[in-house]
Write a protein that holds these residues in place. Sequence first.
Motif, PDB file in Angstrom:
ATOM      1  N   ASN A  23       0.850  -1.181   0.000  1.00  0.00           N
ATOM      2  CA  ASN A  23       0.000   0.000   0.000  1.00  0.00           C
ATOM      3  C   ASN A  23       0.890   1.237   0.000  1.00  0.00           C
ATOM      4  O   ASN A  23       2.106   1.134  -0.084  1.00  0.00           O
ATOM      5  CB  ASN A  23      -0.978  -0.013   1.182  1.00  0.00           C
ATOM      6  CG  ASN A  23      -2.321   0.606   0.811  1.00  0.00           C
ATOM      7  OD1 ASN A  23      -2.374   1.681   0.206  1.00  0.00           O
ATOM      8  ND2 ASN A  23      -3.405  -0.077   1.156  1.00  0.00           N
ATOM      9  N   THR A  26       2.827   5.236   5.395  1.00  0.00           N
ATOM     10  CA  THR A  26       2.395   6.054   6.515  1.00  0.00           C
ATOM     11  C   THR A  26       3.619   6.509   7.293  1.00  0.00           C
ATOM     12  O   THR A  26       4.645   5.817   7.292  1.00  0.00           O
ATOM     13  CB  THR A  26       1.448   5.239   7.418  1.00  0.00           C
ATOM     14  OG1 THR A  26       0.994   6.046   8.502  1.00  0.00           O
ATOM     15  CG2 THR A  26       2.132   4.011   7.969  1.00  0.00           C
ATOM     16  N   LEU A  87      -3.871   2.984   8.380  1.00  0.00           N
ATOM     17  CA  LEU A  87      -3.457   2.274   7.176  1.00  0.00           C
ATOM     18  C   LEU A  87      -2.516   1.129   7.517  1.00  0.00           C
ATOM     19  O   LEU A  87      -2.593   0.042   6.925  1.00  0.00           O
ATOM     20  CB  LEU A  87      -2.787   3.230   6.192  1.00  0.00           C
ATOM     21  CG  LEU A  87      -2.328   2.595   4.877  1.00  0.00           C
ATOM     22  CD1 LEU A  87      -3.516   2.038   4.102  1.00  0.00           C
ATOM     23  CD2 LEU A  87      -1.563   3.592   4.019  1.00  0.00           C
ATOM     24  N   CYS A 289      -7.667   5.149   5.975  1.00  0.00           N
ATOM     25  CA  CYS A 289      -6.423   5.863   6.237  1.00  0.00           C
ATOM     26  C   CYS A 289      -6.769   7.305   6.575  1.00  0.00           C
ATOM     27  O   CYS A 289      -7.943   7.664   6.723  1.00  0.00           O
ATOM     28  CB  CYS A 289      -5.519   5.795   5.010  1.00  0.00           C
ATOM     29  SG  CYS A 289      -6.292   6.492   3.527  1.00  0.00           S
TER      30      CYS A 289
END
Length: 363
Positions: A23, A26, A87, A289
Amino acid sequence: MRFRGVDNFRHDQPQRVGLLITNLGTPDAPTPSALRRYLGQFLSDPRVVEAPRLLWWFVLHGVILRIRPRRSAEAYASVWGERGSPLMYHTEDQCKALAARLRDQYGEDLIVDFAMRYGAPSIAARLDRLQQQGVTRLVVVPLYPQYSGSTSASTFDALSADFRRRRWLPELRFVMQYHDFPPYIDAMATRIERHWAEHGRADKLIFSFHGIPKRYLLAGDPYFCQCHKSARLLAERLGLKGGSWMVAFQSLFGREEWLKPYLAERLKTLPGEGTKAVQIFCPGFSADCLETIEEVGVENRDYFLEAGGERYEYISALNAEPAHIDALVALVGKQLQGWDLAGNDRAALATTRERAMSLGAGN
């Protein structure tokens, strides 16, 4: 250049298949310093910001990274929980659920892991870990249903950069997009239908996607078209009629034109057009998120209510819900076709090692 090898390699090492889901990423913490590191990496990616490098370097380091980290840290602090970034823990939960399901189906020689394109755990670190576990065939699934150069292609860039420094490359299968994959459409429909069963329907259902500059579309990026196809298929699956749903784009950044219509602008005008209740779902987000929780769930809600709206609901992302895991298992299953996951006969592996040793191999 020195190429990275495999530590403690043995010729009787079972050859395993790896699945790496990825993904966006973060920050490590909701602090200005952590945001400065994260945004510096993210916004330095030429796939994300297509601008002359030298000019953009001065804008990024002279302006943006002096101002935005503090603002972003405050936003992240508002969504940070006991498990950290949403997230991160949603992706970790997806990884664990996938590992459990796939282990039951394919056995112990399929290894599942996750990585982030920016920040930690990095793609390079996870590739190292998979290779040390004997992974010689690899499926990579960026959890971006709709392809864009700024997301899916950027992930491939990171893989390519790592592979250029690796001595032994795995066989690779890379999922570029799954925007029209029927199990994915069904999973989203199931999530929305459950929300309707609990809360009823609104005047309009809005499918909101992350935006990109319009010039990316004009240069050939298929993202805009794939977003509309996902929305159309989902509306058809839900039995929605024209006028009861729409597509919008969020997260405008900078002064140039981005994909339209802009979600924030439409939320400010919809009440004046007679739409008093809306529900928002984000088909492009596999996990909740900062953007979905704070921007869509809070900031845009305020725009709608201040403009005269009466009811605003954000329908959460698929996260690690069973229907979503079912869809991902089906997607991975298509990629695994033709790869034998039962070929690690221990006696045959021992024979292979003996032959290699007789030829002078160290292990």
